[in-house]
Design a protein around this motif. Structure first.
Motif, short mmCIF file in Angstrom:
data_model
loop_
_atom_site.label_atom_id
_atom_site.label_comp_id
_atom_site.label_asym_id
_atom_site.label_seq_id
_atom_site.Cartn_x
_atom_site.Cartn_y
_atom_site.Cartn_z
N GLN A 112 0.82 -1.21 0.00
CA GLN A 112 0.00 0.00 0.00
C GLN A 112 0.85 1.26 0.00
OE1 GLN A 112 -2.27 0.53 3.61
NE2 GLN A 112 -0.43 0.59 4.87
N ASP A 113 2.05 1.18 -0.54
CA ASP A 113 2.95 2.33 -0.45
C ASP A 113 2.84 3.30 -1.62
OD1 ASP A 113 4.12 0.87 -2.47
OD2 ASP A 113 6.12 0.77 -1.56
N GLY A 114 1.87 3.07 -2.51
CA GLY A 114 1.66 3.98 -3.62
C GLY A 114 2.52 3.73 -4.84
N ASN A 115 3.42 2.74 -4.79
CA ASN A 115 4.30 2.43 -5.92
C ASN A 115 3.64 1.34 -6.77
OD1 ASN A 115 6.32 1.72 -7.72
ND2 ASN A 115 7.95 1.87 -6.19
N ALA A 116 3.20 1.71 -7.97
CA ALA A 116 2.45 0.79 -8.82
C ALA A 116 3.34 -0.16 -9.61
CB ALA A 116 1.57 1.58 -9.79
N GLU A 117 4.66 0.00 -9.50
CA GLU A 117 5.58 -0.91 -10.19
C GLU A 117 6.05 -2.00 -9.23
OE1 GLU A 117 6.08 -0.57 -13.41
OE2 GLU A 117 4.82 1.23 -13.38
N TRP A 118 6.48 -3.12 -9.80
CA TRP A 118 7.08 -4.15 -8.96
C TRP A 118 8.38 -3.59 -8.34
CZ3 TRP A 118 5.17 -8.55 -7.13
CH2 TRP A 118 4.02 -9.07 -7.74
N HIS A 119 8.50 -3.73 -7.02
CA HIS A 119 9.65 -3.14 -6.34
C HIS A 119 9.86 -3.87 -5.00
CE1 HIS A 119 6.16 -1.22 -4.50
NE2 HIS A 119 6.91 -0.89 -3.46
N TRP A 120 10.98 -3.59 -4.37
CA TRP A 120 11.30 -4.18 -3.08
C TRP A 120 10.83 -3.24 -1.96
CZ3 TRP A 120 12.58 -9.08 -2.65
CH2 TRP A 120 13.12 -9.72 -3.77
N GLU A 121 10.00 -3.77 -1.08
CA GLU A 121 9.48 -2.99 0.04
C GLU A 121 10.06 -3.56 1.33
OE1 GLU A 121 5.20 -1.33 1.74
OE2 GLU A 121 5.26 -2.53 -0.10
N TYR A 122 10.55 -2.67 2.18
CA TYR A 122 11.15 -3.11 3.44
C TYR A 122 10.05 -3.47 4.43
CZ TYR A 122 14.07 -3.10 7.64
OH TYR A 122 14.71 -3.45 8.79
N ALA A 123 10.14 -4.70 5.00
CA ALA A 123 9.10 -5.20 5.90
C ALA A 123 9.47 -5.09 7.37
CB ALA A 123 8.78 -6.65 5.56
N GLY A 124 10.74 -4.84 7.66
CA GLY A 124 11.16 -4.75 9.05
C GLY A 124 12.31 -5.70 9.37
N GLU A 125 12.63 -5.78 10.64
CA GLU A 125 13.74 -6.63 11.10
C GLU A 125 13.19 -7.69 12.05
OE1 GLU A 125 18.14 -5.31 12.06
OE2 GLU A 125 16.88 -5.07 13.84
N VAL A 126 13.80 -8.88 12.00
CA VAL A 126 13.32 -9.97 12.83
C VAL A 126 14.51 -10.75 13.37
CG1 VAL A 126 13.11 -11.59 10.88
CG2 VAL A 126 11.72 -11.92 12.93
N LEU A 127 14.39 -11.23 14.61
CA LEU A 127 15.42 -12.08 15.22
C LEU A 127 15.07 -13.53 14.92
CD1 LEU A 127 17.91 -12.43 17.05
CD2 LEU A 127 16.32 -12.49 19.01
N VAL A 128 16.00 -14.23 14.28
CA VAL A 128 15.76 -15.60 13.84
C VAL A 128 16.72 -16.55 14.55
CG1 VAL A 128 15.77 -17.16 11.85
CG2 VAL A 128 14.93 -14.82 11.59
N LYS A 129 16.18 -17.67 15.02
CA LYS A 129 17.01 -18.71 15.60
C LYS A 129 17.45 -19.67 14.51
CE LYS A 129 14.61 -18.51 20.06
NZ LYS A 129 13.81 -19.27 21.06
N ARG A 130 18.48 -20.44 14.81
CA ARG A 130 18.97 -21.44 13.86
C ARG A 130 17.91 -22.53 13.67
NH1 ARG A 130 24.22 -22.64 12.68
NH2 ARG A 130 24.90 -21.53 14.57
N GLY A 131 17.85 -23.06 12.44
CA GLY A 131 16.96 -24.19 12.17
C GLY A 131 15.77 -23.79 11.32
N LYS A 132 14.72 -24.60 11.40
CA LYS A 132 13.54 -24.38 10.57
C LYS A 132 12.61 -23.35 11.21
CE LYS A 132 13.70 -29.02 8.53
NZ LYS A 132 14.21 -28.51 7.24
N VAL A 133 12.19 -22.43 10.38
CA VAL A 133 11.38 -21.30 10.84
C VAL A 133 10.15 -21.19 9.95
CG1 VAL A 133 11.32 -18.79 11.11
CG2 VAL A 133 13.39 -20.07 11.73
N LYS A 134 8.98 -20.94 10.56
CA LYS A 134 7.74 -20.80 9.79
C LYS A 134 7.59 -19.36 9.30
CE LYS A 134 3.55 -20.69 11.59
NZ LYS A 134 2.26 -21.11 12.21
#
Length: 600
Positions: A112-134
Motif C-alpha cells: 500500500q505504499d503507492g508504488n504501482a511498479e514491482w519493487h522491493w518494500e522493506y518489511a522490518g527486522e526480525v530475530l531468527v534462531k537457527r533451524g527451521k522457521v515458519k
C-alpha cells in the motif's frame, strides 16, 4: 561479462558448496510456499516482471495465510525485503498484507505504499534462531495483494536489485539454478501452447505417429476454453471444405454454449484425459517458454521454465508450433509479426483505418454473482473505478462486452489491463451493494477470473497474410483448408462508455457481420515466412487485424491445429520444411485433409 558466462560461474561455485554470502542471506520464492492457503499462483506476466507470484484473490474477503518452512543456518537479526506492488494506488491500494516469522508479525503493512511498479518494500527486522522457521503471508483484504519473493539478509544496505536483468541473475544465484537447462530429449514436434489449437495440433501429430512435446504455461489445458477463463468454443465445424476436419475439436468440446458457467462445463479433465491417453504426447503443464535457440533461420530448441519450481528445460526438435496466442515462441525466435490495425494503404481492406494504429480487441475477465438466501455486505472501494447515479450498470454477471485495454499492448501491459478490469468489477459491485442496497442485498460476488481472456495481441507473418479483400472477392487459394464460419467480428470501445471514461473504456461494441459466407483459410497462413521450421495455429496466425475477427474463434483455431499436425507428419515423412509442404507436397496434404488416414 555476458549473463550466460556469469551463470556458468555461479553454477560451478554451487557445485563446490553454497556461497559464503548466502550464509547470511535467505531467498524465498512465493510460488514455492508449501501451503498456499487461499493465495493462488499467478504466472501470466513472467516475461514482464520476471517470475510467477502469489495473489490474494479473495473477492473482498481476506484469504487464508500462505505458510512455508525456511531453514536458517545462521541465527541473528535479519532485515526482510518483499517484492510486491501497490496495484491500485489511488492514492493507496487495497492489496494489503503482512509477513509473520514464527507467528511474530512484522510491523510494516505491505502493498500500500503507492508504488504501482514491482519493487522491493522493506518489511522490518526480525530475530531468527537457527533451524527451521515458519514464514507466513497474511492477507488483510482479499483484494489482490501480491508477493513475488521474500529476501532475508543480515547485511546493511543489502536491498536486492530492481533492474530486470540484474534481478534475474541475482534470483538465479539465490535459487541455485543450473547454468544450463535440463535436456528433455528430442521430439518430432514441439507444440508451445495448450489452448484448443495447441491440443489439436499435438493430438493430430501424435495419432500420425510423431513424438510430441506439448508445453502449457498454465496448470490446466484449454486456454480461453478452460475453467480459468470460461469461454465456449464458437464457430461451426459442419460446413467445412473438408468435412472430416474438426474430429479432434469435437472430442474436446463439452457442448457448453454459455459464457461464465460453472467450472465443470469447460471440460478441463476431459481435455487432460484425451491428451494423456495419447502415448506419443509428453505433456508439460505450468511450463513457460521463454527463449529459443537457432541455427540461422532454423529453430533447434526452445527453453522453458516451470512456473512454480523454476526448473528449466531444453526441448529439441526439427519442428515447432507456436500455439501460444501471444506468439511467444515466434517472437523469442525472431519471427516477423504484427500487432494493431494495418492501414488501408497497406492492405486495401474496406474496414481498415486510413492510418495504421495500435488498436486491438479488448481483454475480458469474466465474473458472476449469485443470489443467496441471506443478505451480505461488500466493502466500498474508493480505489476502484467509480460509478454514479448518472452512470452505472446493473449486471450480476459479465458478458463479452466487458473488455478493456483497446489501445494498450496486450502483452507488455497485460498485468495493468487485467488489474484495470479488477478495478472495474469491484467498483461496479461496490456501487450496487452500497448504493443500490435494496435491490442487490441478497446478491454475492461468487467468481472473478484472475486469468485474462485475450482476443488479440500479436500475429506472426506467414508466406500469405490473409486480408479482408481476399474474403470479399472470394479468392480461392489452392491451399485452402480450414473453414471459417464466424462472421468478421471486430470490437471497439463503446462510445457511450467513453463519454464517462475517455481513454479508459471498459465496455466494447461489436461490428459483427452475421451474414457471413464461409471462407477457407489457406495453409500458408500457418507457418512463419522467416523461421523455416515454425508452424503456428490459433489467434496468432498470419492474417490482418480485420480477418482475425473471423478466424479467432476456438473451433476454427482447433481445426488449424489439426492441419498443422498433419503438415508436421508430412514434414517428417519427406524430411522437408513447412514451406515445402505447399510447394512440393500440397496434393498429399489435401488428400490427408480429405481422408485423414491418408487413404481414399
Amino acid at each position: 561479462m555476458k549473463i550466460k558466462t556469469i551463470l556458468r560461474i555461479c553454477s560451478f561455485i554451487f557445485l563446490l558448496g553454497p556461497f559464503v554470502s548466502l550464509y547470511s542471506q535467505v531467498w524465498v520464492e512465493a510460488e514455492q510456499f508449501q501451503q498456499r492457503g487461499g493465495w493462488i499462483v499467478d504466472a501470466q506476466f513472467i516475461d514482464q516482471m520476471g517470475s510467477a507470484y502469489l495473489l490474494a484473490h479473495g473477492l473482498g474477503e481476506p484469504v487464508e495465510p500462505a505458510e512455508t518452512t525456511v531453514t536458517f543456518d545462521n541465527p541473528g537479526k535479519y532485515k526482510v525485503w518483499v517484492r510486491t506492488k501497490d496495484w491500485a494506488p489511488f492514492p493507496k491500494g487495497p492489496g494489503k498484507f503482512t509477513i509473520s516469522v514464527e507467528s511474530k508479525m512484522l510491523p510494516v503493512i505491505l502493498g500500500q505504499d503507492g508504488n504501482a511498479e514491482w519493487h522491493w518494500e522493506y518489511a522490518g527486522e526480525v530475530l531468527v534462531k537457527r533451524g527451521k522457521v515458519k514464514l507466513s503471508l497474511n492477507d488483510l483484504t482479499g483484494f489482490e495483494g501480491r508477493v513475488d519473493a521474500v529476501y532475508f539478509t543480515k547485511k546493511e544496505a543489502d536491498k536486492p536489485p530492481s533492474d530486470a536483468k540484474e534481478l534475474e541473475v541475482f534470483r538465479r544465484q539465490m535459487l541455485r539454478l543450473a547454468a544450463e537447462p535440463e535436456e528433455v530429449g528430442m521430439f518430432d514436434l514441439v507444440v508451445a501452447g495448450g489452448g484448443v489449437a495447441g491440443i489439436c495440433a499435438a493430438i493430430q501429430a501424435a495419432r500420425l505417429g510423431l513424438k510430441v512435446a506439448l508445453i502449457q504455461n498454465r496448470p490446466v489445458l484449454g486456454g480461453n476454453n478452460s475453467s480459468e477463463v470460461r469461454l465456449p468454443m464458437a464457430g461451426d465445424i459442419y460446413r467445412n471444405l473438408y468435412p472430416k476436419l474438426g474430429r479432434i475439436v469435437r472430442e474436446l468440446n463439452t457442448g457448453a454454449t454459455a459464457e461464465i458457467a460453472t467450472a465443470e462445463h469447460y471440460g478441463d479433465m476431459r481435455k487432460l484425459a484425451v491428451v494423456k491417453n495419447e502415448k506419443n504426447i509428453t505433456l508439460f503443464l505450468s511450463t513457460h517458454v521463454y527463449a529459443a535457440e537457432k541455427n540461422g533461420n532454423h529453430l533447434t530448441a526452445v527453453l522453458a521454465r516451470h512456473t512454480e519450481t523454476s526448473k528449466e528445460y531444453r526441448f529439441r526438435s526439427p519442428l515447432f508450433a507456436d500455439c501460444t496466442g501471444d506468439a511467444v515462441l515466434g517472437v523469442v525466435a525472431g519471427a516477423s509479426y504484427r500487432s494493431g490495425r494495418e492501414s488501408k494503404q497497406m492492405t486495401g481492406e474496406p474496414k481498415a483505418p486510413v492510418e495504421e494504429d495500435n488498436l486491438t480487441m479488448g481483454v475480458t475477465n469474466h465474473w458472476f454473482a449469485v443470489r443467496e438466501k441471506y443478505p451480505s455486505k461488500f466493502p466500498d472501494c474508493p480505489w476502484a473505478v467509480r460509478f454514479s447515479e448518472e452512470y452505472h450498470l446493473k449486471n450480476t454477471a459479465s458478458a463479452w462486452f466487458w473488455e478493456s485495454g483497446f489501445y494498450q499492448d496486450k502483452v507488455e501491459q497485460a498485468e495493468a489491463i487485467r488489474d484495470y478490469n479488477f478495478r472495474v468489477i469491484y467498483g461496479h459491485w461496490a456501487y450496487l451493494k452500497n448504493r443500490q442496497e435494496k435491490e442487490f442485498a441478497h446478491w454475492k460476488l461468487q467468481w472473478v477470473s484472475f486469468v485474462a481472456g485475450k482476443r488479440e495481441s500479436r500475429r506472426l507473418i506467414g508466406d500469405l497474410v490473409l486480408s479482408e479483400s481476399d474474403i470479399l472477392h472470394r479468392i480461392c487459394y489452392p491451399d485452402a483448408c480450414v473453414t471459417s464460419t464466424w462472421g468478421i467480428d471486430l470490437h471497439y470501445p463503446d462510445p457511450h462508455n467513453g463519454q464517462y471514461f475517455p481513454g479508459a473504456e471498459f465496455l466494447g461494441i461489436a461490428d459483427h457481420n452475421r451474414d457471413f459466407e464461409p471462407y477457407h483459410i489457406p495453409y500458408r497462413c500457418f507457418y512463419s515466412k522467416d523461421i523455416d521450421n515454425l508452424f503456428m495455429a490459433g489467434r496468432n496466425v498470419s492474417v490482418t487485424h480485420i480477418v482475425l475477427g473471423t478466424v479467432r474463434v476456438m473451433q476454427t483455431t482447433g481445426m488449424m491445429g489439426e492441419v498443422v499436425g498433419m503438415a508436421a507428419y508430412l514434414c517428417k515423412k519427406h524430411r522437408c520444411s513447412p514451406r515445402e509442404i505447399y510447394s512440393d507436397y500440397l496434393p498429399e496434404l489435401i488428400n490427408m485433409l480429405s481422408y485423414p488416414s491418408g487413404q481414399e
